[in-house]
Design a protein around this motif. Structure first.
Motif, PDB file in Angstrom:
ATOM      1  N   UNK A 140      79.088  74.191 -25.790  1.00  0.00           N
ATOM      2  CA  UNK A 140      78.526  74.116 -27.140  1.00  0.00           C
ATOM      3  C   UNK A 140      77.153  73.454 -27.026  1.00  0.00           C
ATOM      4  N   UNK A 141      76.163  74.267 -26.707  1.00  0.00           N
ATOM      5  CA  UNK A 141      74.822  73.741 -26.489  1.00  0.00           C
ATOM      6  C   UNK A 141      74.232  73.239 -27.801  1.00  0.00           C
ATOM      7  N   UNK A 142      73.526  72.137 -27.706  1.00  0.00           N
ATOM      8  CA  UNK A 142      72.883  71.580 -28.885  1.00  0.00           C
ATOM      9  C   UNK A 142      71.674  70.760 -28.454  1.00  0.00           C
ATOM     10  N   UNK A 143      70.781  70.557 -29.392  1.00  0.00           N
ATOM     11  CA  UNK A 143      69.593  69.746 -29.171  1.00  0.00           C
ATOM     12  C   UNK A 143      69.816  68.410 -29.861  1.00  0.00           C
ATOM     13  N   UNK A 144      69.642  67.340 -29.130  1.00  0.00           N
ATOM     14  CA  UNK A 144      69.790  65.997 -29.694  1.00  0.00           C
ATOM     15  C   UNK A 144      68.404  65.386 -29.853  1.00  0.00           C
ATOM     16  N   UNK A 145      68.048  65.129 -31.099  1.00  0.00           N
ATOM     17  CA  UNK A 145      66.755  64.536 -31.425  1.00  0.00           C
ATOM     18  C   UNK A 145      66.942  63.062 -31.770  1.00  0.00           C
ATOM     19  N   UNK A 180      62.327  64.632 -42.014  1.00  0.00           N
ATOM     20  CA  UNK A 180      62.835  63.827 -40.910  1.00  0.00           C
ATOM     21  C   UNK A 180      61.828  63.896 -39.768  1.00  0.00           C
ATOM     22  N   UNK A 181      61.416  62.732 -39.288  1.00  0.00           N
ATOM     23  CA  UNK A 181      60.457  62.651 -38.186  1.00  0.00           C
ATOM     24  C   UNK A 181      61.227  62.546 -36.870  1.00  0.00           C
ATOM     25  N   UNK A 182      60.917  63.450 -35.956  1.00  0.00           N
ATOM     26  CA  UNK A 182      61.686  63.599 -34.729  1.00  0.00           C
ATOM     27  C   UNK A 182      60.884  63.119 -33.529  1.00  0.00           C
ATOM     28  N   UNK A 183      61.569  62.427 -32.630  1.00  0.00           N
ATOM     29  CA  UNK A 183      60.924  61.917 -31.430  1.00  0.00           C
ATOM     30  C   UNK A 183      61.326  62.707 -30.202  1.00  0.00           C
ATOM     31  N   UNK A 184      61.803  62.060 -29.152  1.00  0.00           N
ATOM     32  CA  UNK A 184      62.221  62.778 -27.941  1.00  0.00           C
ATOM     33  C   UNK A 184      63.454  63.631 -28.205  1.00  0.00           C
ATOM     34  N   UNK A 185      63.594  64.708 -27.447  1.00  0.00           N
ATOM     35  CA  UNK A 185      64.758  65.578 -27.567  1.00  0.00           C
ATOM     36  C   UNK A 185      65.380  65.785 -26.199  1.00  0.00           C
ATOM     37  N   UNK A 186      66.614  66.256 -26.205  1.00  0.00           N
ATOM     38  CA  UNK A 186      67.260  66.727 -24.985  1.00  0.00           C
ATOM     39  C   UNK A 186      68.251  67.814 -25.359  1.00  0.00           C
ATOM     40  N   UNK A 187      68.381  68.802 -24.487  1.00  0.00           N
ATOM     41  CA  UNK A 187      69.321  69.902 -24.686  1.00  0.00           C
ATOM     42  C   UNK A 187      70.544  69.610 -23.838  1.00  0.00           C
ATOM     43  N   UNK A 188      71.703  69.466 -24.474  1.00  0.00           N
ATOM     44  CA  UNK A 188      72.914  69.045 -23.776  1.00  0.00           C
ATOM     45  C   UNK A 188      74.022  70.057 -24.018  1.00  0.00           C
ATOM     46  N   UNK A 189      75.071  69.957 -23.175  1.00  0.00           N
ATOM     47  CA  UNK A 189      76.253  70.789 -23.339  1.00  0.00           C
ATOM     48  C   UNK A 189      76.116  72.123 -22.638  1.00  0.00           C
ATOM     49  N   UNK A 190      77.258  72.678 -22.246  1.00  0.00           N
ATOM     50  CA  UNK A 190      77.290  74.006 -21.642  1.00  0.00           C
ATOM     51  C   UNK A 190      78.160  74.952 -22.459  1.00  0.00           C
TER      52      UNK A 190
END
Length: 376
Positions: A96-101, A84-94
Motif C-alpha cells: 500500500x504505497x503512500x507518500x508521507x509529508x 497545508x504547508x508541506x515539508x520533506x516527503x518520503x514514499x513508503x510501503x510496497x
C-alpha cells in the motif's frame, strides 16, 4: 522489506506553535476605541462619504512558514478550507504505497495513498504551457495533479484525524526542481525532460477526424521523457485526452533510433516501431533485452510481476506501427531530437546489469510526528 525514497531536502520548522487561526472579532478601521456595538453607526456615518469594507471580512495574511516545499488545499470551496504547508516527503510501503509529508505546524502528518502498488502506473499530471501563457513553460511543472481522486489523510500532532477523504489532489511546489524530484520518487523513474506538444497520433489514431478536426491520441499535452532508476531504460508518456483519457507510456527501445518523416518547419517527426511494416528490427537490442531479462530472473526479480520494474519491463509488443509528434515550440522540437539520440543510444548499448544479483536496499526511516526528518 518495504522500499522507500525520500526528498532529503532541508526543512526549517515554523516558529508558530499551531496553524494560524482566523479571528472573527471586529477591529476598528479607524481607532482602537471602536467596538462591536458601534459597527452599524460607524459604517452608516462613513457610507455617505466613502465606502467601507466591513472589518469582519478581513483575515490575517498567512504567508506560510519558512522552508516549506509545497502546498495542498483541503476542504476546498467550503468554510473549512485550509492550506497545508508541506515539508520533506518520503514514499513508503510496497503493498500500500503512500507518500508521507511532514507538515509545517506542530509536526502534523499528511499521507497521500497511491492507487497502485506499481510505481510506473502512477502518473502525475502537468498542464501544457498554453494554460499559463505568461509563465515560463518549465514553471508548469510546479503544479501537479492526478486524473483520479486519491485518498488524503491529515493528522494533527496530537494524533487527531482532521481529514481522511478521496479528493482531487493538487500540489503546488515552490520550485521546479522539487517537483521533478518528487515525480521521480513517485514513479521510481527520473524525469529527464518534458516537451509541450500540439498533437500525438499513430496509425491507429489518426491526426484528424473525418471532419478535419485535430484528434490523435492526445492534443495540447505535455510529453515527458523518463529514465527508469532500476533498468536505466527510457520511456515516453503522454495523456491520451482524445481517446480514453488515460496515460500512454512507450519504451524507447521499441522504436528505431532514426527519426523518419521529419518536418523542421512544422515541428513534426515520426518514431517507427521495430519490425512493423518496413521497420528494420534491431537484433542487438533484442538480444540485449533478452540477456537482461534472464539475469533479472536469476536474481529473483520476475520482470512480468515485479512492482519494482512495472509492466513496461515485461515482454510486450506495441500494436502501433509508428508514433508521430507535433511540437508546440521550436526549442522543444530541437531539444527532443538531441535527447532522443542520446537516450536511444544509451538503451541500445547498455549491456550490464543495473544492480548486482540479489541486490536489495534498506528502507529509509519513516518520518514520525514530532521528530525532525534527519533524525527519523
Amino acid at each position: 522489506m518495504a522500499a522507500s525514497s525520500s526528498s532529503g531536502s532541508s526543512f526549517t520548522s515554523s516558529s508558530l506553535g499551531r496553524p494560524p487561526t482566523y479571528s472573527r472579532s471586529y477591529v476598528s478601521p479607524v481607532d482602537s476605541t471602536w467596538t462591536q456595538t458601534s459597527e452599524i453607526s460607524t459604517i452608516s456615518a462613513t457610507s455617505t462619504s466613502e465606502s467601507v469594507v466591513p472589518a469582519a471580512s478581513l483575515r490575517p495574511l498567512d504567508l506560510g512558514p519558512p522552508g516549506y516545499t509545497a502546498t495542498i488545499t483541503l476542504f476546498q470551496d467550503t468554510p473549512d478550507e485550509r492550506t497545508v504547508y508541506l515539508g520533506p516527503w518520503e514514499v513508503v510501503g510496497s503493498e500500500q504505497r503512500r507518500i508521507r509529508w511532514q507538515c509545517s505546524y506542530q509536526s502534523e502528518l499528511l499521507e497521500h495513498f497511491l492507487p497502485s502498488d506499481i510505481p510506473s502506473d502512477v502518473h502525475p499530471h502537468t498542464l501544457h504551457s498554453r494554460h499559463r501563457q505568461f509563465n515560463d513553460p518549465p514553471d508548469m511543472e510546479r503544479f501537479l495533479s492526478f486524473n483520479e481522486p486519491h485518498r488524503i489523510r491529515y493528522t494533527s500532532g496530537e494524533g487527531i484525524c482532521i481529514h481522511d477523504q478521496y479528493i482531487q489532489v493538487r500540489y503546488e511546489f515552490t520550485t521546479v526542481e522539487a517537483s521533478i524530484q518528487f515525480q521521480g520518487d513517485l514513479r521510481r523513474k527520473d524525469l529527464v525532460d518534458f516537451y509541450d506538444v500540439d498533437v500525438v497520433w499513430s496509425n491507429l489514431q489518426s491526426r484528424t477526424d473525418s471532419f478535419g478536426k485535430v484528434k490523435g491520441i492526445g492534443a495540447i499535452q505535455r510529453l515527458k521523457l523518463w529514465r527508469d532508476r532500476y533498468t536505466t531504460f527510457h520511456s515516453l508518456s503522454v495523456l491520451a485526452n482524445k481517446t480514453d483519457n488515460q496515460y500512454r507510456e512507450y519504451d524507447i527501445h521499441h522504436f528505431d533510433g532514426e527519426l523518419r518523416n521529419r518536418d523542421d518547419r512544422a515541428k513534426t517527426l515520426r518514431l517507427n516501431v521495430h519490425g512493423r511494416r518496413g521497420s528494420v528490427p534491431d537484433e542487438t537490442s533484442s538480444r540485449r533485452t533478452f540477456r537482461i531479462r534472464q539475469r533479472v530472473r536469476s536474481a529473483g526479480q520476475a520482470s512480468a510481476a515485479s512492482p519494482e520494474l512495472g509492466p513496461s519491463y515485461a515482454t510486450t509488443t506495441l500494436d502501433i506501427r509508428y508514433l508521430s509528434i507535433q511540437f508546440t515550440h521550436k526549442r522543444d522540437y530541437k531539444r527532443f531530437i538531441e535527447t532522443w539520440a542520446f537516450a536511444h543510444s544509451s538503451d541500445r548499448e547498455f549491456n550490464g546489469v543495473p544492480f548486482p544479483p540479489n541486490h536489495f536496499e534498506l528502507p529509509s526511516p519513516e518520518i514520525q510526528p514530532g521528530r525532525d526528518a534527519d533524525t527519523g
